[in-house]
Design a protein around this motif. Sequence first.
Motif, PDB file in Angstrom:
ATOM      1  N   VAL A   1       0.826  -1.196   0.000  1.00 20.71           N
ATOM      2  CA  VAL A   1       0.000   0.000   0.000  1.00 20.71           C
ATOM      3  C   VAL A   1       0.861   1.247   0.000  1.00 20.71           C
ATOM      4  O   VAL A   1       0.609   2.202  -0.723  1.00 20.71           O
ATOM      5  CB  VAL A   1      -0.952  -0.012   1.217  1.00 20.71           C
ATOM      6  N   SER A   2       1.908   1.234   0.824  1.00 18.80           N
ATOM      7  CA  SER A   2       2.788   2.395   0.902  1.00 18.80           C
ATOM      8  C   SER A   2       3.448   2.662  -0.434  1.00 18.80           C
ATOM      9  O   SER A   2       3.579   3.799  -0.873  1.00 18.80           O
ATOM     10  CB  SER A   2       3.855   2.177   1.982  1.00 18.80           C
ATOM     11  N   SER A   3       3.877   1.600  -1.122  1.00 20.58           N
ATOM     12  CA  SER A   3       4.519   1.776  -2.415  1.00 20.58           C
ATOM     13  C   SER A   3       3.543   2.364  -3.414  1.00 20.58           C
ATOM     14  O   SER A   3       3.877   3.243  -4.200  1.00 20.58           O
ATOM     15  CB  SER A   3       5.031   0.425  -2.934  1.00 20.58           C
ATOM     16  N   ALA A   4       2.299   1.869  -3.373  1.00 18.74           N
ATOM     17  CA  ALA A   4       1.291   2.396  -4.289  1.00 18.74           C
ATOM     18  C   ALA A   4       1.022   3.860  -4.019  1.00 18.74           C
ATOM     19  O   ALA A   4       0.913   4.676  -4.931  1.00 18.74           O
ATOM     20  CB  ALA A   4       0.001   1.594  -4.170  1.00 18.74           C
ATOM     21  N   ASP A   5       0.926   4.212  -2.723  1.00 21.46           N
ATOM     22  CA  ASP A   5       0.690   5.609  -2.367  1.00 21.46           C
ATOM     23  C   ASP A   5       1.830   6.488  -2.848  1.00 21.46           C
ATOM     24  O   ASP A   5       1.622   7.593  -3.352  1.00 21.46           O
ATOM     25  CB  ASP A   5       0.510   5.753  -0.861  1.00 21.46           C
ATOM     26  N   GLY A   6       3.057   5.997  -2.664  1.00 24.54           N
ATOM     27  CA  GLY A   6       4.210   6.764  -3.101  1.00 24.54           C
ATOM     28  C   GLY A   6       4.201   6.988  -4.598  1.00 24.54           C
ATOM     29  O   GLY A   6       4.500   8.063  -5.090  1.00 24.54           O
ATOM     30  N   ALA A   7       3.811   5.942  -5.364  1.00 21.14           N
ATOM     31  CA  ALA A   7       3.748   6.066  -6.814  1.00 21.14           C
ATOM     32  C   ALA A   7       2.680   7.074  -7.220  1.00 21.14           C
ATOM     33  O   ALA A   7       2.869   7.876  -8.126  1.00 21.14           O
ATOM     34  CB  ALA A   7       3.453   4.699  -7.438  1.00 21.14           C
ATOM     35  N   ASP A   8       1.529   7.065  -6.520  1.00 17.91           N
ATOM     36  CA  ASP A   8       0.451   8.004  -6.816  1.00 17.91           C
ATOM     37  C   ASP A   8       0.941   9.441  -6.667  1.00 17.91           C
ATOM     38  O   ASP A   8       0.786  10.264  -7.553  1.00 17.91           O
ATOM     39  CB  ASP A   8      -0.728   7.783  -5.876  1.00 17.91           C
ATOM     40  N   ARG A   9       1.546   9.713  -5.514  1.00 18.03           N
ATOM     41  CA  ARG A   9       2.005  11.074  -5.251  1.00 18.03           C
ATOM     42  C   ARG A   9       3.090  11.480  -6.231  1.00 18.03           C
ATOM     43  O   ARG A   9       3.137  12.624  -6.682  1.00 18.03           O
ATOM     44  CB  ARG A   9       2.510  11.184  -3.810  1.00 18.03           C
ATOM     45  N   ALA A  10       3.964  10.550  -6.555  1.00 14.99           N
ATOM     46  CA  ALA A  10       5.069  10.880  -7.453  1.00 14.99           C
ATOM     47  C   ALA A  10       4.552  11.278  -8.832  1.00 14.99           C
ATOM     48  O   ALA A  10       5.036  12.242  -9.433  1.00 14.99           O
ATOM     49  CB  ALA A  10       6.023   9.682  -7.576  1.00 14.99           C
ATOM     50  N   LEU A  11       3.570  10.559  -9.336  1.00 10.51           N
ATOM     51  CA  LEU A  11       3.028  10.877 -10.661  1.00 10.51           C
ATOM     52  C   LEU A  11       2.396  12.260 -10.675  1.00 10.51           C
ATOM     53  O   LEU A  11       2.679  13.078 -11.552  1.00 10.51           O
ATOM     54  CB  LEU A  11       1.992   9.831 -11.073  1.00 10.51           C
ATOM     55  N   TRP A  12       1.539  12.544  -9.705  1.00 12.85           N
ATOM     56  CA  TRP A  12       0.836  13.826  -9.679  1.00 12.85           C
ATOM     57  C   TRP A  12       1.782  14.978  -9.392  1.00 12.85           C
ATOM     58  O   TRP A  12       1.641  16.070  -9.972  1.00 12.85           O
ATOM     59  CB  TRP A  12      -0.296  13.790  -8.656  1.00 12.85           C
ATOM     60  N   GLU A  13       2.752  14.745  -8.513  1.00 11.01           N
ATOM     61  CA  GLU A  13       3.692  15.827  -8.199  1.00 11.01           C
ATOM     62  C   GLU A  13       4.625  16.101  -9.365  1.00 11.01           C
ATOM     63  O   GLU A  13       4.976  17.254  -9.635  1.00 11.01           O
ATOM     64  CB  GLU A  13       4.481  15.468  -6.940  1.00 11.01           C
ATOM     65  N   GLN A  14       5.001  15.052 -10.080  1.00 12.70           N
ATOM     66  CA  GLN A  14       5.891  15.250 -11.214  1.00 12.70           C
ATOM     67  C   GLN A  14       5.190  15.973 -12.357  1.00 12.70           C
ATOM     68  O   GLN A  14       5.780  16.843 -13.012  1.00 12.70           O
ATOM     69  CB  GLN A  14       6.420  13.904 -11.713  1.00 12.70           C
ATOM     70  N   THR A  15       3.945  15.641 -12.591  1.00  9.40           N
ATOM     71  CA  THR A  15       3.207  16.260 -13.701  1.00  9.40           C
ATOM     72  C   THR A  15       2.481  17.525 -13.296  1.00  9.40           C
ATOM     73  O   THR A  15       1.974  18.253 -14.156  1.00  9.40           O
ATOM     74  CB  THR A  15       2.188  15.264 -14.278  1.00  9.40           C
ATOM     75  N   ARG A  16       2.397  17.793 -11.999  1.00  8.10           N
ATOM     76  CA  ARG A  16       1.710  18.973 -11.466  1.00  8.10           C
ATOM     77  C   ARG A  16       0.255  19.024 -11.933  1.00  8.10           C
ATOM     78  O   ARG A  16      -0.262  20.060 -12.328  1.00  8.10           O
ATOM     79  CB  ARG A  16       2.462  20.242 -11.856  1.00  8.10           C
ATOM     80  N   VAL A  17      -0.381  17.879 -11.893  1.00  9.95           N
ATOM     81  CA  VAL A  17      -1.801  17.735 -12.199  1.00  9.95           C
ATOM     82  C   VAL A  17      -2.422  16.985 -11.035  1.00  9.95           C
ATOM     83  O   VAL A  17      -1.762  16.163 -10.385  1.00  9.95           O
ATOM     84  CB  VAL A  17      -2.019  16.969 -13.518  1.00  9.95           C
TER      85      VAL A  17
END
Length: 292
Positions: free
Chosen positions: A20-36
């Motif tokens: 779960v933690s890995s999935a959460d980290g991936a979620d945040r990384a995608l949105w933070e990287q794309t700023r969407v």
Amino acid sequence: MARQPSEQPTDADEVSSSDVSSADGADRALWEQTRVTPVEIALPGGVGFTLRAYRMSDQLAGTEVAESDEDDVFDARARAGLDDDEDDEEVVILDEEYKALVEGKDSDADEAAEGDEPAEEEFHDEEKEPVEEVPFFLTHKGKLLVFKSPESLVSFVRSGAPHDLTQLDTWPTLAERITVEDVVVDDEDSYELDLVVENLRGGHDTWDNQLLIEAGEIARDLAYALRIKAVVAALSPGTPLDDLDESLRSAAKGGLGGFRGRRRLRKIGAQQASIGWRTIIGKISASVDWRD
């Protein structure tokens, strides 16, 4: 909006929650990287998902909105050469007046007219719109695209279909990497516009400050992005609904300011507030393109 740092798992939780933690980290990384950011909006017509991005106002072009007949009524009259006062009147020019005009004896009037002509540089003195951070949404031709499931949102994003967020320099990355598991909406990006009118009708003692404050935030964002002039005007500084918003924010803070905010709220008519918000939500709903 600033995101709260996630809590680190304890040793006891580490093994069981690692996926779960890995999935959460991936979620945040995608949105933070794309700023969407994924956004969830509940409207009278249903609940759905869309995307929002904040950028400087000179970086992206806004969505194309067709001007309504109401907005153009006076321009249309001008183009048609209509004049309510003189439409049916017959203009009569006396012989002496005609002669004076032909011979140029009306020079004083001509000089006055020339003096009224603006200098060329005056055409360039208009103030430019300030460059500031503004909201952009997943829109197309003046409509907000809202999807009833994360699956349909992801399918659309990956399809290459036209929309306004393709202007983002980070869009190719988002379109390539997004998965259904990524569409996890934070509480601060979830809005319940469908509850606003009913909450206001209940009277001052039942008003949900946070619900109404968040409704004001998303309504302002959508009104700007979709160019809904009536909503922008209704929520602009100094209006009754803006006074309601300011009083709610003061009341939510507590303390002396909260006491004063609650006193101001008592002076705001519940019926008028609910009618105003019903109009706002109706105009926003009319600008939504629901997608399955």
